[in-house]
Scaffold this motif. Structure first.
Motif, mmCIF file in Angstrom:
data_model
loop_
_atom_site.group_PDB
_atom_site.id
_atom_site.type_symbol
_atom_site.label_atom_id
_atom_site.label_comp_id
_atom_site.label_asym_id
_atom_site.label_seq_id
_atom_site.Cartn_x
_atom_site.Cartn_y
_atom_site.Cartn_z
ATOM 1 N N ALA A 128 -5.745 7.471 1.336
ATOM 2 C CA ALA A 128 -5.556 7.750 -0.090
ATOM 3 C C ALA A 128 -6.176 6.649 -0.949
ATOM 4 C CB ALA A 128 -4.070 7.894 -0.408
ATOM 5 N N LEU A 129 -6.014 5.396 -0.543
ATOM 6 C CA LEU A 129 -6.618 4.289 -1.296
ATOM 7 C C LEU A 129 -8.139 4.372 -1.278
ATOM 8 C CD1 LEU A 129 -4.286 1.375 -0.154
ATOM 9 C CD2 LEU A 129 -4.526 2.240 -2.491
ATOM 10 N N LEU A 130 -8.712 4.675 -0.111
ATOM 11 C CA LEU A 130 -10.166 4.829 -0.015
ATOM 12 C C LEU A 130 -10.659 5.970 -0.896
ATOM 13 C CD1 LEU A 130 -10.729 4.333 3.808
ATOM 14 C CD2 LEU A 130 -11.653 2.896 1.985
ATOM 15 N N ALA A 131 -9.946 7.090 -0.851
ATOM 16 C CA ALA A 131 -10.362 8.285 -1.596
ATOM 17 C C ALA A 131 -10.299 8.093 -3.101
ATOM 18 C CB ALA A 131 -9.514 9.486 -1.179
ATOM 19 N N CYS A 132 -9.384 7.232 -3.567
ATOM 20 C CA CYS A 132 -9.273 7.046 -5.015
ATOM 21 C C CYS A 132 -10.193 5.947 -5.531
ATOM 22 C CB CYS A 132 -7.826 6.782 -5.420
ATOM 23 S SG CYS A 132 -7.242 5.126 -5.057
ATOM 24 N N GLY A 133 -10.987 5.347 -4.638
ATOM 25 C CA GLY A 133 -11.955 4.349 -5.072
ATOM 26 C C GLY A 133 -11.416 2.932 -5.136
ATOM 27 N N ALA A 134 -10.306 2.649 -4.443
ATOM 28 C CA ALA A 134 -9.767 1.287 -4.432
ATOM 29 C C ALA A 134 -10.771 0.350 -3.768
ATOM 30 C CB ALA A 134 -8.439 1.254 -3.672
ATOM 31 N N ASP A 135 -10.935 -0.842 -4.344
ATOM 32 C CA ASP A 135 -11.820 -1.813 -3.712
ATOM 33 C C ASP A 135 -11.064 -2.561 -2.619
ATOM 34 O OD1 ASP A 135 -10.450 -4.041 -4.827
ATOM 35 O OD2 ASP A 135 -11.788 -4.098 -6.555
ATOM 36 N N ILE A 136 -11.777 -3.407 -1.875
ATOM 37 C CA ILE A 136 -11.183 -4.056 -0.711
ATOM 38 C C ILE A 136 -10.047 -4.996 -1.096
ATOM 39 C CG2 ILE A 136 -12.815 -5.977 -0.582
ATOM 40 C CD1 ILE A 136 -11.364 -3.958 2.378
ATOM 41 N N VAL A 137 -10.138 -5.662 -2.229
ATOM 42 C CA VAL A 137 -9.068 -6.556 -2.661
ATOM 43 C C VAL A 137 -7.808 -5.756 -2.969
ATOM 44 C CG1 VAL A 137 -8.345 -8.197 -4.443
ATOM 45 C CG2 VAL A 137 -10.630 -8.366 -3.436
ATOM 46 N N GLU A 138 -7.967 -4.629 -3.674
ATOM 47 C CA GLU A 138 -6.811 -3.780 -3.971
ATOM 48 C C GLU A 138 -6.197 -3.240 -2.685
ATOM 49 O OE1 GLU A 138 -8.282 -2.080 -8.303
ATOM 50 O OE2 GLU A 138 -9.081 -1.181 -6.476
ATOM 51 N N MET A 139 -7.041 -2.803 -1.759
ATOM 52 C CA MET A 139 -6.526 -2.264 -0.495
ATOM 53 C C MET A 139 -5.789 -3.332 0.303
ATOM 54 S SD MET A 139 -9.383 0.393 0.815
ATOM 55 C CE MET A 139 -8.380 0.696 2.223
ATOM 56 N N ASN A 140 -6.377 -4.518 0.398
ATOM 57 C CA ASN A 140 -5.750 -5.556 1.203
ATOM 58 C C ASN A 140 -4.481 -6.103 0.576
ATOM 59 O OD1 ASN A 140 -7.726 -5.139 3.069
ATOM 60 N ND2 ASN A 140 -8.768 -7.077 2.755
ATOM 61 N N THR A 141 -4.380 -6.077 -0.752
ATOM 62 C CA THR A 141 -3.144 -6.484 -1.415
ATOM 63 C C THR A 141 -1.998 -5.574 -0.988
ATOM 64 O OG1 THR A 141 -4.330 -7.414 -3.301
ATOM 65 C CG2 THR A 141 -2.028 -6.802 -3.662
ATOM 66 N N VAL A 142 -2.257 -4.284 -0.882
ATOM 67 C CA VAL A 142 -1.237 -3.329 -0.428
ATOM 68 C C VAL A 142 -0.984 -3.507 1.070
ATOM 69 C CG1 VAL A 142 -0.706 -0.879 -0.122
ATOM 70 C CG2 VAL A 142 -1.747 -1.665 -2.251
ATOM 71 N N ARG A 143 -2.040 -3.606 1.867
ATOM 72 C CA ARG A 143 -1.897 -3.724 3.321
ATOM 73 C C ARG A 143 -1.024 -4.913 3.721
ATOM 74 N NH1 ARG A 143 -8.278 -2.889 4.765
ATOM 75 N NH2 ARG A 143 -8.167 -0.728 5.467
ATOM 76 N N LYS A 144 -1.167 -6.029 3.002
ATOM 77 C CA LYS A 144 -0.398 -7.234 3.332
ATOM 78 C C LYS A 144 1.107 -6.994 3.281
ATOM 79 C CE LYS A 144 -3.714 -10.258 1.135
ATOM 80 N NZ LYS A 144 -3.863 -11.341 0.171
ATOM 81 N N ARG A 145 1.532 -6.176 2.345
ATOM 82 C CA ARG A 145 2.965 -5.942 2.166
ATOM 83 C C ARG A 145 3.551 -5.040 3.249
ATOM 84 N NH1 ARG A 145 0.558 -8.835 -1.383
ATOM 85 N NH2 ARG A 145 1.995 -10.050 -2.614
ATOM 86 N N LEU A 146 2.681 -4.354 3.985
ATOM 87 C CA LEU A 146 3.135 -3.369 4.970
ATOM 88 C C LEU A 146 2.856 -3.806 6.401
ATOM 89 C CD1 LEU A 146 1.776 -0.263 3.036
ATOM 90 C CD2 LEU A 146 4.085 -1.220 2.971
ATOM 91 N N SER A 147 2.598 -5.100 6.598
ATOM 92 C CA SER A 147 2.165 -5.602 7.898
ATOM 93 C C SER A 147 2.955 -6.832 8.321
ATOM 94 C CB SER A 147 0.678 -5.959 7.831
ATOM 95 O OG SER A 147 0.271 -6.572 9.025
ATOM 96 N N ALA A 148 3.203 -6.936 9.614
ATOM 97 C CA ALA A 148 3.873 -8.117 10.171
ATOM 98 C C ALA A 148 2.879 -9.223 10.526
ATOM 99 C CB ALA A 148 4.677 -7.716 11.409
ATOM 100 N N VAL A 149 1.559 -8.970 10.403
ATOM 101 C CA VAL A 149 0.562 -9.983 10.769
ATOM 102 C C VAL A 149 -0.395 -10.343 9.632
ATOM 103 C CG1 VAL A 149 0.614 -9.479 13.240
ATOM 104 C CG2 VAL A 149 -0.976 -8.221 11.778
ATOM 105 N N LYS A 150 -0.437 -9.574 8.579
ATOM 106 C CA LYS A 150 -1.357 -9.851 7.466
ATOM 107 C C LYS A 150 -0.679 -10.771 6.442
ATOM 108 C CE LYS A 150 -4.010 -5.558 7.877
ATOM 109 N NZ LYS A 150 -3.763 -5.369 9.291
ATOM 110 N N GLY A 151 -1.447 -11.254 5.489
ATOM 111 C CA GLY A 151 -0.885 -12.074 4.416
ATOM 112 C C GLY A 151 -0.281 -13.378 4.907
ATOM 113 N N GLY A 152 -0.862 -13.986 5.947
ATOM 114 C CA GLY A 152 -0.372 -15.252 6.468
ATOM 115 C C GLY A 152 0.721 -15.133 7.512
#
Length: 190
Positions: A31-55
């Motif tokens: 959905a993020l890709l389809a709506c034209g989200a850039d990589i920074v926007e995508m990774n900001t969301v991904r970090k909140r949903l991951s046990a290994v991202k965002g440090g």
């Protein structure tokens, strides 16, 4: 003990331990890709949903030291966004979601490659091959179809000059997929 970590483009998709069901994460990413989200926007969301991202990966490694070798694919080389920053303190915030580490004292990071370095290396090769080389930008960030149109106009403008020219552009384009459209950046750019 030391953990050696190679961080590179594609790491956000390839290195994951989701905090939500994998199917939901895949749907959200689509959905993020389809709506034209850039990589920074995508990774900001991904970090909140991951046990290994965002440090969080570096936190899991503690007390071991982490030596992070980075190949950057994001404009400006923001270490907290490359592969969603598994071993770098997160600068983004999210007041209503699980917070990410803002400080990590067990990590040493070195950038060994980036878009800027890739453009420079490509330019050097083109020059050795006899091309008059122009790096147009290493900060390209727009819709892929706009980038394709822009690059095609440059080719049309200079195509009849009879010189061996190489125009280089590096960056991160995005695609807006209407409805249930299929495709991606490479198809749109071409």
């Amino acid at each position: 003990d030391t953990v050696v970590l190679l961080v590179s483009g594609g790491g956000s998709a390839l290195f994951e331990r989701p905090l939500i069901p994998a199917e939901e994460l895949a749907q959200l990413t689509s959905a993020l890709l389809a709506c034209g989200a850039d990589i920074v926007e995508m990774n900001t969301v991904r970090k909140r949903l991951s046990a290994v991202k965002g440090g969080r990966f570096a936190q899991l490694c503690a007390p071991a030291q982490v030596y992070s070798i980075v190949l950057s694919d994001i404009l400006g080389d923001p270490l907290d966004m490359i592969a969603s920053g598994p071993a770098y303190p997160d600068r983004s915030t999210c007041a209503q979601a699980r917070e990410t580490p803002k400080e990590l004292d067990n990590v040493e990071t070195v950038i060994t490659g980036s878009v800027r370095e890739l453009c420079s290396a490509a330019a050097a090769v083109c020059q050795r091959l006899g091309y008059e080389t122009h790096i147009l930008t290493d900060q390209l960030c727009c819709q892929a179809r706009e980038a394709g149109s822009f690059l095609a106009s440059i080719a049309r403008t200079h195509g009849q000059e009879g010189r061996s020219l190489a125009f280089l552009a590096g960056g991160e384009t995005v695609v807006l997929l209407p409805g249930k459209g299929l495709g991606g950046r490479n198809q749109e750019l071409a």
